[in-house]
Design a protein around this motif. Structure first.
Motif, PDB file in Angstrom:
ATOM      1  N   PHE A 283       0.594  -1.419  -0.211  1.00 34.55           N
ATOM      2  CA  PHE A 283       0.085  -0.057   0.125  1.00 34.55           C
ATOM      3  C   PHE A 283       1.068   0.878  -0.281  1.00 34.55           C
ATOM      4  N   ILE A 284       1.816   0.839  -0.040  1.00 33.40           N
ATOM      5  CA  ILE A 284       3.539   2.676  -0.114  1.00 33.40           C
ATOM      6  C   ILE A 284       4.465   2.805  -0.155  1.00 33.40           C
ATOM      7  N   GLU A 285       5.010   2.988  -0.917  1.00 32.08           N
ATOM      8  CA  GLU A 285       6.552   2.738  -1.027  1.00 32.08           C
ATOM      9  C   GLU A 285       7.711   2.821  -0.274  1.00 32.08           C
ATOM     10  N   GLU A 286       8.009   1.891   0.011  1.00 30.19           N
ATOM     11  CA  GLU A 286       8.241   1.583   1.870  1.00 30.19           C
ATOM     12  C   GLU A 286       9.563   2.399   2.387  1.00 30.19           C
ATOM     13  N   ALA A 287      10.167   3.363   1.499  1.00 30.01           N
ATOM     14  CA  ALA A 287      11.493   4.059   1.523  1.00 30.01           C
ATOM     15  C   ALA A 287      10.740   5.024   2.838  1.00 30.01           C
ATOM     16  N   GLN A 288       9.370   5.661   2.207  1.00 27.50           N
ATOM     17  CA  GLN A 288       8.429   6.718   2.992  1.00 27.50           C
ATOM     18  C   GLN A 288       7.441   5.842   4.196  1.00 27.50           C
ATOM     19  N   ALA A 355      -0.063 -13.286  -3.943  1.00 26.78           N
ATOM     20  CA  ALA A 355       0.147 -12.435  -5.635  1.00 26.78           C
ATOM     21  C   ALA A 355       0.468 -11.237  -5.057  1.00 26.78           C
ATOM     22  N   THR A 356       1.030 -10.954  -4.284  1.00 28.01           N
ATOM     23  CA  THR A 356       1.896  -8.849  -3.999  1.00 28.01           C
ATOM     24  C   THR A 356       3.057  -9.265  -3.685  1.00 28.01           C
ATOM     25  N   PHE A 357       3.882 -10.566  -3.295  1.00 30.30           N
ATOM     26  CA  PHE A 357       4.659 -10.699  -3.903  1.00 30.30           C
ATOM     27  C   PHE A 357       5.575 -11.347  -5.543  1.00 30.30           C
ATOM     28  N   ALA A 358       4.939 -12.319  -5.985  1.00 27.55           N
ATOM     29  CA  ALA A 358       4.341 -11.932  -7.626  1.00 27.55           C
ATOM     30  C   ALA A 358       4.747 -11.204  -8.422  1.00 27.55           C
ATOM     31  N   ARG A 359       3.793  -9.728  -8.236  1.00 26.61           N
ATOM     32  CA  ARG A 359       4.398  -8.551  -8.509  1.00 26.61           C
ATOM     33  C   ARG A 359       4.952  -7.770  -7.888  1.00 26.61           C
ATOM     34  N   TYR A 360       5.424  -7.608  -6.780  1.00 28.84           N
ATOM     35  CA  TYR A 360       6.643  -7.116  -6.073  1.00 28.84           C
ATOM     36  C   TYR A 360       8.081  -7.705  -7.120  1.00 28.84           C
ATOM     37  N   ASP A 361       7.700  -8.907  -7.511  1.00 32.02           N
ATOM     38  CA  ASP A 361       9.164  -9.620  -7.896  1.00 32.02           C
ATOM     39  C   ASP A 361       8.915  -9.092  -9.265  1.00 32.02           C
ATOM     40  N   GLU A 362       8.517  -8.872 -10.204  1.00 34.46           N
ATOM     41  CA  GLU A 362       8.281  -8.761 -11.181  1.00 34.46           C
ATOM     42  C   GLU A 362       8.388  -7.114 -10.986  1.00 34.46           C
ATOM     43  N   LEU A 363       8.155  -6.031 -10.516  1.00 40.57           N
ATOM     44  CA  LEU A 363       8.733  -5.051  -9.813  1.00 40.57           C
ATOM     45  C   LEU A 363      10.202  -4.783 -10.213  1.00 40.57           C
ATOM     46  N   VAL A 364      10.276  -5.396  -9.171  1.00 39.04           N
ATOM     47  CA  VAL A 364      11.734  -5.574  -8.909  1.00 39.04           C
ATOM     48  C   VAL A 364      12.734  -6.432 -10.573  1.00 39.04           C
ATOM     49  N   ALA A 365      11.921  -7.535 -11.128  1.00 42.01           N
ATOM     50  CA  ALA A 365      12.891  -7.756 -12.343  1.00 42.01           C
ATOM     51  C   ALA A 365      13.027  -6.635 -13.340  1.00 42.01           C
ATOM     52  N   GLY A 366      12.050  -5.672 -13.442  1.00 42.35           N
ATOM     53  CA  GLY A 366      12.314  -4.528 -14.548  1.00 42.35           C
ATOM     54  C   GLY A 366      12.861  -3.681 -13.473  1.00 42.35           C
ATOM     55  N   GLU A 368      11.545  -1.256 -11.432  1.00 44.68           N
ATOM     56  CA  GLU A 368      11.674  -0.141 -11.774  1.00 44.68           C
ATOM     57  C   GLU A 368      10.022  -0.159 -10.570  1.00 44.68           C
ATOM     58  N   ASP A 369       9.132   0.710  -9.618  1.00 43.46           N
ATOM     59  CA  ASP A 369       8.393  -0.140  -9.123  1.00 43.46           C
ATOM     60  C   ASP A 369       7.625   1.196 -10.110  1.00 43.46           C
ATOM     61  N   THR A 370       6.628   0.632 -10.673  1.00 44.39           N
ATOM     62  CA  THR A 370       5.568   1.657 -11.353  1.00 44.39           C
ATOM     63  C   THR A 370       5.076   1.666 -10.329  1.00 44.39           C
ATOM     64  N   ASP A 371       4.443   0.979  -9.358  1.00 44.30           N
ATOM     65  CA  ASP A 371       3.358   0.382  -8.374  1.00 44.30           C
ATOM     66  C   ASP A 371       3.222   1.697  -7.508  1.00 44.30           C
ATOM     67  N   PHE A 372       4.120   2.117  -6.426  1.00 40.27           N
ATOM     68  CA  PHE A 372       4.496   2.983  -6.045  1.00 40.27           C
ATOM     69  C   PHE A 372       5.636   3.566  -5.855  1.00 40.27           C
ATOM     70  N   GLY A 373       6.882   3.838  -6.795  1.00 40.42           N
ATOM     71  CA  GLY A 373       7.497   4.924  -7.047  1.00 40.42           C
ATOM     72  C   GLY A 373       8.586   4.104  -5.544  1.00 40.42           C
ATOM     73  N   LYS A 374       9.176   3.252  -5.116  1.00 41.03           N
ATOM     74  CA  LYS A 374      10.233   2.823  -4.518  1.00 41.03           C
ATOM     75  C   LYS A 374      11.539   2.681  -5.182  1.00 41.03           C
ATOM     76  N   GLU A 379      14.429  -5.043  -4.095  1.00 42.41           N
ATOM     77  CA  GLU A 379      15.130  -6.197  -3.709  1.00 42.41           C
ATOM     78  C   GLU A 379      13.678  -7.229  -3.190  1.00 42.41           C
ATOM     79  N   SER A 380      14.117  -8.380  -4.314  1.00 42.83           N
ATOM     80  CA  SER A 380      13.633  -9.293  -3.587  1.00 42.83           C
ATOM     81  C   SER A 380      14.040  -9.852  -2.264  1.00 42.83           C
TER      82      SER A 380
END
Length: 451
Positions: A283-288, A355-366, A368-374, A379-380
């Protein structure tokens, strides 16, 4: 002066009060520093010591590290405005002139702190979290938290400078003669008076005062309390002396409500970490993560989970906090070798968390965090997984005693009250950070010693 006990009396031996006492004493003033607690350092004892700095051309001689292009005041203010205007209500702050002064002095303040033998090192860059950031080197501290180490060094310095540190000493009332504050009535087991031409309030906020919270921030009433000892005595002392107050029922920051284990919400800065709501969704960019509580509330929750792996757990901050608090928080910590078992232990939907972690790992592989801008630590996570449940919690208040440019307290007519000054969170017109407490204490003490 005749009939006085010291040149300055400082009420509150937290970070700003100790910095003010040290600075004033170094510049030749005699200082009495009092605190109601039996120890100095207050809430900073449990801090990891991250300090925001601004490295601009005007303070280049004090730069702490060089990483990327030079910053500018205008760029910093633009980033700061974007962060603090979020959720801001109608209030006469932040005072941007004060913000600029604090940040311009930030690197010099850190250099001054390093004279105590505290080595500050780079922790984050402005690209990661909005400001360049340093923290005390903890590599040789063992079980001592960086904040506690800084407090130890400050107390040692105050002793060497001849500062009269009086703990377990409660300030009862400011002593006035005409319009001027000339001292304070105290109780250290016996009531007495201390006299000085200058009194500085450095007492922090009022988040631990249930009565004041109900009066000014009733929406906090059902939240837990993280910071203890911030009971608003400086606010009450100032108001009784005719001081002007501001913003007591409002906030320009969205980090008022935080988790109930020390330092828990800032772990997202330092290590790979994923934050999810009780529904299992990120629900949030973790560095924030300092905004996580407000974001959780906005989403209809009062709790969220911080998920990390062994790398994060073995970091001093997390391991120390878990080991120190887990017995009293047995229902909030889960460790598991699979996401399925982790979800069961967390009591969140298994398929949603997967599903949340599958999406997160997809962002890591790409990349760029296009969901929250992390930006930092994208990193996975690797098993075993750890999770801590965090609760919305009262942390710090905004608003307080109105001051002029030199931190002299103002009355209801915007006139300076002779002899009364304030530093740190009790006079919050910018931001209640370590940077603000150190810097206001540093230059307020220096200024008052010259009076």
């Amino acid at each position: 002066a005749a009939g006085t006990d010291a040149d300055l009396i400082i009420i509150g031996a937290g970070l700003s009060g100790m910095a003010c006492a040290r600075s004033a004493a170094e510049n030749g003033a005699s200082v009495i520093l009092i605190d109601k607690a039996p120890f100095a350092g207050s809430t900073f004892q449990t801090s990891m010591g991250n300090v925001s700095i601004l490295q601009i051309a005007d303070n280049e001689e004090f730069w702490q590290f060089q990483d990327g292009p030079e910053d500018t005041m205008d760029d910093f203010i633009a980033r700061y405005t974007k962060a603090t205007e979020t959720g801001k209500v109608d209030a006469p702050y932040p005072d941007y002139d004060r913000v600029k002064a604090l940040m311009a002095a930030s690197c010099e303040t850190i250099a001054w702190m390093e004279e105590l033998g505290v080595d500050f090192q780079q922790s984050f860059t402005k690209e990661m979290v909005g400001t360049d950031t340093v923290k005390p080197d903890a590599s040789n501290l063992g079980d001592t938290l960086p904040g506690a180490f800084v407090v130890e060094q400050l107390v040692h310095s105050l002793d060497n400078l001849g500062v009269d540190l009086r703990l377990s000493t409660e300030a009862l009332e400011l002593i006035t003669e005409g319009d001027a504050v000339v001292g304070v009535r105290v109780d250290d087991g016996t009531e007495s008076e201390l006299r000085a031409p200058v009194v500085v309030l450095a007492t922090g906020g009022f988040a631990d005062n249930g009565e004041m919270v109900m009066e000014y921030l009733p929406e906090w009433a059902n939240y837990g309390q993280m910071v203890h000892g911030c009971i608003g005595e400086g606010h009450k002392l100032a108001a009784a002396a005719g001081a002007q107050m501001f913003g007591m029922d409002s906030s320009f920051e969205r980090c008022n409500l935080m988790g109930d284990i020390p330092n828990c919400t800032t772990w997202g800065y330092w290590t790979p970490i994923v934050l999810v709501l009780p529904n299992g969704k990120r629900f949030i960019e973790e560095a924030q993560s300092h905004d996580a509580a407000q974001a959780a509330v906005d989403a209809g929750y009062r709790q969220w989970w911080s998920i990390f792996d062994q790398r994060a757990f073995e970091a001093r901050a997390i391991a120390h906090s878990v080991e120190g608090n887990i017995k009293s928080h047995e229902d909030v910590y889960v460790k598991a070798d699979t996401l399925e078992d982790l979800a069961v232990g967390m009591d969140v939907p298994v398929e949603t968390l997967k599903a949340t972690f599958a999406r997160y790992d997809e962002l890591v592989a790409g990349g760029e965090d296009t969901d929250f801008g992390k930006k930092a630590w994208l990193e996975s996570l690797q098993p075993p997984y750890h999770a801590l449940k965090l609760n919305v919690c009262r942390y710090k208040t905004s608003g307080g005693v109105m001051c002029g440019p030199n931190n002299q307290v103002l009355d209801m007519n915007d006139a300076e009250i002779p002899g009364l000054y304030a530093a740190g969170a009790v006079a919050l017109q910018s931001f209640a950070s370590v940077s603000a407490c150190m810097a206001t204490g540093y230059y307020t003490g220096e200024t008052l010693a010259a009076l």
